[in-house]
Scaffold this motif. Structure first.
Motif, PDB file in Angstrom:
ATOM      1  N   HIS A  80       0.907  -1.677  -0.334  1.00 57.25           N
ATOM      2  CA  HIS A  80      -0.513  -0.199  -0.109  1.00 57.25           C
ATOM      3  C   HIS A  80       1.043   1.254  -0.047  1.00 57.25           C
ATOM      4  CE1 HIS A  80      -2.740   2.676   0.935  1.00 57.25           C
ATOM      5  NE2 HIS A  80      -3.248   2.548   2.163  1.00 57.25           N
ATOM      6  N   GLU A  82      -0.116   4.745   0.887  1.00 54.08           N
ATOM      7  CA  GLU A  82      -0.197   5.847   1.504  1.00 54.08           C
ATOM      8  C   GLU A  82       1.493   6.368   2.388  1.00 54.08           C
ATOM      9  OE1 GLU A  82      -3.979   5.482   3.544  1.00 54.08           O
ATOM     10  OE2 GLU A  82      -4.002   7.924   3.419  1.00 54.08           O
ATOM     11  N   ASP A  84       1.842   6.490   5.174  1.00 55.60           N
ATOM     12  CA  ASP A  84       2.089   5.839   6.253  1.00 55.60           C
ATOM     13  C   ASP A  84       2.953   4.842   6.110  1.00 55.60           C
ATOM     14  OD1 ASP A  84      -0.220   5.373   5.166  1.00 55.60           O
ATOM     15  OD2 ASP A  84      -1.330   4.780   7.617  1.00 55.60           O
ATOM     16  N   HIS A  85       2.595   4.484   5.589  1.00 60.73           N
ATOM     17  CA  HIS A  85       3.872   2.965   4.663  1.00 60.73           C
ATOM     18  C   HIS A  85       4.577   3.350   4.174  1.00 60.73           C
ATOM     19  CE1 HIS A  85      -0.032   1.591   7.350  1.00 60.73           C
ATOM     20  NE2 HIS A  85      -0.894   1.689   5.997  1.00 60.73           N
ATOM     21  N   HIS A 148      -7.219   0.611   0.418  1.00 62.78           N
ATOM     22  CA  HIS A 148      -7.859   1.065   0.557  1.00 62.78           C
ATOM     23  C   HIS A 148      -7.328   2.810  -0.365  1.00 62.78           C
ATOM     24  CE1 HIS A 148      -7.057   5.283   3.236  1.00 62.78           C
ATOM     25  NE2 HIS A 148      -8.045   5.604   2.704  1.00 62.78           N
ATOM     26  N   ASP A 167      -4.217  -1.962   4.835  1.00 65.05           N
ATOM     27  CA  ASP A 167      -5.186  -1.187   5.935  1.00 65.05           C
ATOM     28  C   ASP A 167      -6.456  -2.593   6.455  1.00 65.05           C
ATOM     29  OD1 ASP A 167      -3.421   1.008   5.859  1.00 65.05           O
ATOM     30  OD2 ASP A 167      -4.851   1.742   4.239  1.00 65.05           O
ATOM     31  N   HIS A 227      -1.623  -1.708  10.160  1.00 64.05           N
ATOM     32  CA  HIS A 227      -1.662  -1.091  12.127  1.00 64.05           C
ATOM     33  C   HIS A 227      -2.225  -1.574  12.948  1.00 64.05           C
ATOM     34  CE1 HIS A 227      -1.906   3.027   9.810  1.00 64.05           C
ATOM     35  NE2 HIS A 227      -2.584   2.257   8.849  1.00 64.05           N
TER      36      HIS A 227
HETATM   37 FE1  FEO Z   1      -4.024   3.885   3.738  1.00 64.81          FE
HETATM   38 FE2  FEO Z   1      -2.516   3.304   6.168  1.00 64.81          FE
HETATM   39  O1  FEO Z   1      -2.408   3.676   4.577  1.00 64.81           O
END
Ligand code: FEO
Length: 393
Positions: A80, A82, A84-85, A148, A167, A227
């Motif tokens: 993924h 995004e 944050d990753h 996502h 996610d 997460h």
């Molecule tokens: Fe869709 Fe934790 O990023």
């Protein structure tokens, strides 16, 4: 540092973030959050699964070093993109210049755009069903677009029945020493999963359902999301939560959301709550949209079957926090609710109900009950509320 071997030669190397206050700049993190990353060590090659937010890169690199692998990491799988990753991809590339970044066509396009890594030889482009043999550990890829982002994929290790799920099945909450669910009290993570799903992934019910049906025949002993905890004992519970939320299946209970300037709409909201309680409905959550965290209101509105939304008339519109809430509902394409609307006016009679009906129409969410009153509640209000609740239930 919280580095653990999850199962034979598969390690958790993720990090806690207890500093960030708003995830995506929007959603409160009262218990913090994790960015999960994993190492899979085969007999001939090693893979890192995802990275972490760049703010936590120092601890992340220390975690990887603590494994004392004494070999290079050969692959970085990017499930993924995004940030944050993906935020630490460039740092990992600096540490391991020969590493192959593994992703699909869309992943590569995003990496080039976000991190300006343009050398095509840095990438190994995979497609649905492709596999990488690490020696006794196989990485098998499946694309789950829009869970996502459009590039999102999951990676399955058949030898361990272990799924790196991105996610999907993620939740808020930093980890407090344990990593796998049986090592901890998971209640807070389960509760936060409703908020995480509804706030972050809530719009993508159809793609999530598609992903769940794609994964349903795969035996899974471990779910390793991006997460929150690794799921083992509670796989059935988290599957059910995500299935219900993504199918817009609600639990018994009621949410009343209101916006009020001088307490008149609030008073009717409280009367509706009292009437629902008298009919045995529980739980009932009453939210003042001006003061309650929007994150929690969205979460409970997603979760419970009955939804009543009320607003004072404000400059010929809905009261602004109620408008914000309805925008969030519309964005998430919320459906299958016992939906009621109520509101007050002084001189602009039809505004509030008309505006709420416009939302309902666009959302294809039938309005079961409506109640409009002028000025303030009066001797007839209780009877009006009874009729409103009769229609709502
Ligand atoms: Fe869709 Fe934790 O990023």
């Amino acid at each position: 540092m919280n580095v653990k071997e999850i199962t034979d030669n598969i390690y958790y190397v993720g990090v806690n973030d207890r500093t960030l206050t708003l995830f995506e700049g929007l959603w409160p993190l009262p218990y913090g959050v994790t960015y999960n990353s994993y190492v899979v060590k085969g007999e001939k090659s090693v893979a890192l699964i995802d990275t972490v937010n760049i703010d936590e890169v120092r601890e992340f690199i220390n975690n990887i070093r603590s494994l004392k692998l004494n070999v290079n990491i050969d692959y970085l799988v990017v499930n993924h993109m995004e940030p944050d990753h993906s935020g630490s991809i460039a740092e990992i590339l600096r540490m391991y210049p020969d590493i192959k970044i593994v992703g699909n066509v869309k992943t590569v396009e995003m990496i080039k755009g976000f991190y300006h890594i343009t050398d095509d030889s840095a990438f190994k482009v995979i497609k649905e069903g492709d596999k990488i043999d690490l020696g006794g550990k196989t990485l098998q890829f499946s694309l789950i677009p829009m869970v996502h982002w459009p590039e999102t994929m999951v990676t399955y290790v058949p030898e361990d029945k272990l799924l790196f799920s991105g996610d999907a099945f993620g939740t808020f909450g930093a980890l407090n020493g344990g990593v796998v669910d049986y090592e901890m009290d998971t209640d807070v993570y389960i509760e936060e999963m409703y908020r995480y799903y509804s706030n972050i992934v809530g719009k993508y019910g159809v793609p999530v359902q598609r992903a769940l049906s794609k994964l349903k025949d795969i035996p899974v002993s471990y779910i390793c999301p991006t997460h929150g905890p690794v799921w083992k004992e509670r796989i059935g519970d988290v599957m059910k939560i995500v299935d219900n939320l993504s199918a817009y299946r609600s639990e018994e209970g009621a949410v009343i959301v209101y916006g009020s300037m001088y307490g008149n709409t609030a008073e009717v909201a409280e009367t509706i709550a009292s009437e629902l309680s008298g009919r045995g409905i529980k739980p009932i959550k009453v939210y003042n949209a001006s003061t309650a965290p929007m994150s929690n209101i969205i979460s409970d509105a997603f979760r419970y079957k009955i939804l009543a939304v009320g607003s004072a008339t404000y400059s010929m519109r809905l009261f602004p926090p109620v408008e914000t809430f309805m925008n969030a509902m519309e964005t998430r394409e919320i459906k299958n609710k016992d939906f009621g609307i109520f509101g007050s006016y002084t001189w602009a009679k039809d505004i509030v109900l008309t505006r709420l009906e416009e939302y309902a129409k666009r959302m294809k969410l039938p309005v079961k009950a409506a109640l409009c009153f002028q000025h303030s509640s009066n001797d007839g209000t209780s009877a009006e509320v009874k009729k409103f609740v009769d229609k709502l239930l």
